[in-house]
Design a protein around this motif. Structure first.
Motif, PDB file in Angstrom:
ATOM      1  N   ASP A 282       0.804  -1.223   0.000  1.00  0.00           N
ATOM      2  CA  ASP A 282       0.000   0.000   0.000  1.00  0.00           C
ATOM      3  C   ASP A 282       0.838   1.275   0.000  1.00  0.00           C
ATOM      4  O   ASP A 282       0.322   2.358  -0.302  1.00  0.00           O
ATOM      5  CB  ASP A 282      -0.926   0.020   1.222  1.00  0.00           C
ATOM      6  N   ALA A 283       2.119   1.147   0.340  1.00  0.00           N
ATOM      7  CA  ALA A 283       2.993   2.328   0.375  1.00  0.00           C
ATOM      8  C   ALA A 283       3.594   2.644  -0.995  1.00  0.00           C
ATOM      9  O   ALA A 283       4.269   3.661  -1.153  1.00  0.00           O
ATOM     10  CB  ALA A 283       4.121   2.104   1.385  1.00  0.00           C
ATOM     11  N   HIS A 284       3.328   1.799  -1.997  1.00  0.00           N
ATOM     12  CA  HIS A 284       3.879   2.044  -3.326  1.00  0.00           C
ATOM     13  C   HIS A 284       3.231   3.280  -3.954  1.00  0.00           C
ATOM     14  O   HIS A 284       2.035   3.530  -3.754  1.00  0.00           O
ATOM     15  CB  HIS A 284       3.635   0.820  -4.227  1.00  0.00           C
ATOM     16  N   PRO A 285       3.987   4.067  -4.713  1.00  0.00           N
ATOM     17  CA  PRO A 285       3.416   5.308  -5.257  1.00  0.00           C
ATOM     18  C   PRO A 285       2.395   5.112  -6.376  1.00  0.00           C
ATOM     19  O   PRO A 285       1.610   6.023  -6.642  1.00  0.00           O
ATOM     20  CB  PRO A 285       4.653   6.057  -5.791  1.00  0.00           C
ATOM     21  N   LEU A 286       2.363   3.951  -7.026  1.00  0.00           N
ATOM     22  CA  LEU A 286       1.468   3.766  -8.173  1.00  0.00           C
ATOM     23  C   LEU A 286       0.135   3.137  -7.750  1.00  0.00           C
ATOM     24  O   LEU A 286       0.119   2.081  -7.097  1.00  0.00           O
ATOM     25  CB  LEU A 286       2.125   2.888  -9.233  1.00  0.00           C
ATOM     26  N   ARG A 290      -0.872  -0.454  -5.694  1.00  0.00           N
ATOM     27  CA  ARG A 290      -1.577  -0.448  -4.407  1.00  0.00           C
ATOM     28  C   ARG A 290      -2.893  -1.213  -4.475  1.00  0.00           C
ATOM     29  O   ARG A 290      -3.402  -1.688  -3.449  1.00  0.00           O
ATOM     30  CB  ARG A 290      -1.846   0.992  -3.964  1.00  0.00           C
TER      31      ARG A 290
END
Length: 322
Positions: A282-286, A290
């Protein structure tokens, strides 16, 4: 007419299981387990495989038939030759395990085809046919145990790759972690890059916890201490989940996955494990990364055997048989 049985064999870093399978169910009476392990010799490993196969076949009901065999093994493998070089079984390098099983089976059931594949591929097959992955077209299944392996389904098609090793997530690199007692093996990727298996599998997690002063013996003790609120146990489990989540996020960015199912003994260290993995994803920028759901597998210890039995139905495995 009674439907024939399939003999399923699952070879891993600490044990080999064999059982008869029919209609998506394991015959529990036939289930046989023998030890493997990193210290085992080649002859000891071969003896364990043959013993498990022989014991399982001995439980074939009178009057019933065997029409196929499925062998799933830790890798790397070479699917065309039926050989394996498990990372956690150093005595076997390019060992012909498919031929070994075939010889044992053909002594009593001549001519029965023997299908072969990666253990992560087999688990993916099982979860997609019988478990939590049913109806999910873009799916990865991984096992977090003595090692970390996986398999991949994209647009409903199982991926094998040129040698049968597609989905080997445990051997991908993650960053931001250090290993107890030795420098990173991934020198070309920088001093803090290591494989997800080294960081997140059971042995690596226990080694790290002990370096922090934890005094427990095994994964069961770590699970108990996690539940009791021990700070080191909690940190060790979160470290494992973060590394797995980092690797999953990378795979999701590459493959645009709908879901990843997580199973294996170490993933059961806490019921919160998949949620902790999801937090890293969930911390991924895309946004599309997420959106990848991280879910627990539901087949438990039967999953690898059900998947091994079902390899016959998938073209990559069916093309490589004896």
């Amino acid at each position: 007419m009674t439907q024939p049985w399939t003999l399923a064999v699952d070879l891993g870093g600490t044990k080999v299981d064999a059982a008869l399978v029919r209609n998506g169910a394991v015959n529990s009476r036939s289930r046989s387990r023998q030890p493997t392990g990193a210290s085992a010799t080649s002859d000891q490993l071969a003896a364990s495989v043959v013993a498990a196969v022989t014991a399982a076949l001995a439980e074939l009901p009178v009057g019933d038939t065997l029409d196929s065999v499925g062998v799933a093994t830790a890798g790397p493998i070479t699917i065309a030759t039926g050989s394996t070089s498990p990372v956690n079984l150093p005595a076997w390098r390019d060992f012909g395990v498919r031929s070994l099983v075939a010889r044992a089976v053909h002594e009593v059931h001549p001519g029965v085809p023997v299908h072969f594949g990666l253990d992560g591929t087999a688990i993916t097959v099982a979860e997609h046919r019988y478990g939590a992955g049913a109806g999910i077209p873009n799916l990865m299944c991984i096992v977090v145990s003595t090692g970390i392996g996986g398999g991949i389904l994209v647009d409903g098609q199982l991926l094998h790759g040129s040698t049968g090793n597609a989905g080997h997530l445990g051997q991908t690199y993650v960053s931001g972690f250090e290993l107890p007692g030795r420098p990173s093996t991934a020198v070309t990727f920088g001093p803090r890059a290591v494989t997800v298996e080294e960081v997140a599998a059971g042995p690596g997690s226990l080694a790290w916890a002990r370096q922090q002063g934890w005094m427990g013996d095994d994964g069961l003790a770590l699970a108990a201490d996690y539940a009791a609120g021990n700070a080191v146990a909690i940190a060790a489990v979160r470290r494992s989940a973060a590394a797995v989540g980092q690797a999953i996020a990378g795979a999701a960015a590459l493959l645009n996955l709908d879901a990843v199912l997580v199973g294996g003994g170490f993933s059961r260290v806490t019921p919160q494990y998949t949620r902790l993995v999801q937090e890293t994803v969930d911390a991924h920028p895309l946004p599309f990364v997420r959106a990848t759901r991280v879910l627990p597998s539901v087949l438990g210890d039967d999953g690898p055997l059900l998947g091994a039995a079902a390899l016959r139905h998938y073209s990559g495995a069916a093309a490589h048989q004896l």
